[in-house]
Design a protein around this motif. Sequence first.
Motif, PDB file in Angstrom:
ATOM      1  N   ARG A  44       0.829  -1.215   0.000  1.00 13.58           N
ATOM      2  CA  ARG A  44       0.000   0.000   0.000  1.00 13.58           C
ATOM      3  C   ARG A  44       0.863   1.264   0.000  1.00 13.58           C
ATOM      4  O   ARG A  44       0.394   2.344   0.358  1.00 13.58           O
ATOM      5  CB  ARG A  44      -0.922   0.014   1.221  1.00 13.58           C
ATOM      6  CG  ARG A  44      -1.981  -1.051   1.162  1.00 13.58           C
ATOM      7  CD  ARG A  44      -2.820  -1.049   2.421  1.00 13.58           C
ATOM      8  NE  ARG A  44      -3.998  -1.838   2.189  1.00 13.58           N
ATOM      9  CZ  ARG A  44      -5.238  -1.353   2.236  1.00 13.58           C
ATOM     10  NH1 ARG A  44      -5.458  -0.099   2.537  1.00 13.58           N
ATOM     11  NH2 ARG A  44      -6.262  -2.126   1.995  1.00 13.58           N
ATOM     12  N   TYR A  45       2.102   1.120  -0.407  1.00 11.78           N
ATOM     13  CA  TYR A  45       3.058   2.229  -0.383  1.00 11.78           C
ATOM     14  C   TYR A  45       2.898   3.049  -1.661  1.00 11.78           C
ATOM     15  O   TYR A  45       3.523   2.789  -2.684  1.00 11.78           O
ATOM     16  CB  TYR A  45       4.467   1.664  -0.229  1.00 11.78           C
ATOM     17  CG  TYR A  45       5.568   2.665  -0.002  1.00 11.78           C
ATOM     18  CD1 TYR A  45       5.327   3.951   0.464  1.00 11.78           C
ATOM     19  CD2 TYR A  45       6.881   2.307  -0.249  1.00 11.78           C
ATOM     20  CE1 TYR A  45       6.355   4.850   0.677  1.00 11.78           C
ATOM     21  CE2 TYR A  45       7.921   3.197  -0.041  1.00 11.78           C
ATOM     22  CZ  TYR A  45       7.645   4.462   0.413  1.00 11.78           C
ATOM     23  OH  TYR A  45       8.665   5.354   0.625  1.00 11.78           O
ATOM     24  N   PHE A  57      -4.537   4.360  -3.306  1.00  8.49           N
ATOM     25  CA  PHE A  57      -3.968   4.279  -1.960  1.00  8.49           C
ATOM     26  C   PHE A  57      -3.861   5.644  -1.298  1.00  8.49           C
ATOM     27  O   PHE A  57      -4.092   5.777  -0.110  1.00  8.49           O
ATOM     28  CB  PHE A  57      -2.602   3.581  -1.974  1.00  8.49           C
ATOM     29  CG  PHE A  57      -2.689   2.112  -2.258  1.00  8.49           C
ATOM     30  CD1 PHE A  57      -3.566   1.299  -1.561  1.00  8.49           C
ATOM     31  CD2 PHE A  57      -1.900   1.538  -3.238  1.00  8.49           C
ATOM     32  CE1 PHE A  57      -3.661  -0.061  -1.820  1.00  8.49           C
ATOM     33  CE2 PHE A  57      -1.986   0.179  -3.507  1.00  8.49           C
ATOM     34  CZ  PHE A  57      -2.867  -0.615  -2.801  1.00  8.49           C
ATOM     35  N   GLU A  58      -3.518   6.658  -2.074  1.00  9.24           N
ATOM     36  CA  GLU A  58      -3.451   8.009  -1.530  1.00  9.24           C
ATOM     37  C   GLU A  58      -4.827   8.461  -1.048  1.00  9.24           C
ATOM     38  O   GLU A  58      -4.951   9.102  -0.009  1.00  9.24           O
ATOM     39  CB  GLU A  58      -2.892   8.989  -2.568  1.00  9.24           C
ATOM     40  CG  GLU A  58      -1.409   8.815  -2.795  1.00  9.24           C
ATOM     41  CD  GLU A  58      -0.860   9.632  -3.940  1.00  9.24           C
ATOM     42  OE1 GLU A  58      -1.669  10.160  -4.752  1.00  9.24           O
ATOM     43  OE2 GLU A  58       0.362   9.737  -4.040  1.00  9.24           O
ATOM     44  N   MET A  96      -5.632   6.809   2.250  1.00  2.00           N
ATOM     45  CA  MET A  96      -4.824   7.309   3.362  1.00  2.00           C
ATOM     46  C   MET A  96      -5.231   8.714   3.799  1.00  2.00           C
ATOM     47  O   MET A  96      -4.890   9.137   4.881  1.00  2.00           O
ATOM     48  CB  MET A  96      -3.334   7.301   3.011  1.00  2.00           C
ATOM     49  CG  MET A  96      -2.807   5.928   2.723  1.00  2.00           C
ATOM     50  SD  MET A  96      -3.067   4.866   4.142  1.00  2.00           S
ATOM     51  CE  MET A  96      -2.128   3.465   3.688  1.00  2.00           C
ATOM     52  N   SER A  97      -5.921   9.431   2.925  1.00  2.00           N
ATOM     53  CA  SER A  97      -6.266  10.822   3.292  1.00  2.00           C
ATOM     54  C   SER A  97      -7.607  10.922   3.969  1.00  2.00           C
ATOM     55  O   SER A  97      -8.289  10.072   4.301  1.00  2.00           O
ATOM     56  CB  SER A  97      -6.250  11.713   2.060  1.00  2.00           C
ATOM     57  OG  SER A  97      -7.174  11.264   1.085  1.00  2.00           O
TER      58      SER A  97
END
Length: 175
Positions: free
Chosen positions: A139-140, A170-171, A174-175
């Motif tokens: 998930r990087y 993924f970004e 994560m936000s």
Amino acid sequence: MAKEKKSAKAAKAPARKKAAQCKADLDEMFRAAVSKNESFEIGESEDYGRAIEHFNEVIRLLDAILAIDPEYRDAINYKGIMFVGCGRNEDAIKCFDQVLKLNPVDKEALNNKGIALYGLGRDEEALKCVEAAIAIDNRYADAYVNKAVILHALGRYEEADVFLRKARAFETLMS
């Protein structure tokens, strides 16, 4: 015997406190170096020689930390990032390799090494590094973006688009 153990333990307490203070001082120095870098802005029309001077100044701050603790991971890694900013990709790779020597599964160092290799035109090696970072953390998002950039440079446009979409997903998560 119990009394001897107690006095030995009591004697170690100041050393632990001193080590903790030293770590806190190094952490503060590192935050100051990062803050100095993050506050630097250069416009498109400005002299990029000024940017190189700035990166070199941050590198000197990081070197002061590394003179005290040569294995301070964040300072080594950030120094590599500053070298990439200066176009000194070979020096950057040495920094990232040093981090990887301390921890072979450091996803950030692998990803950053990929960026430096890409900067040298060593696209296949760069791809392997970012893929290794993704293997550590699937998930990087940063590694997915870099993989997309490298695949694009290799002319693998459809694959690049897939990885760019993954990075965006993924970004968003994560936000």
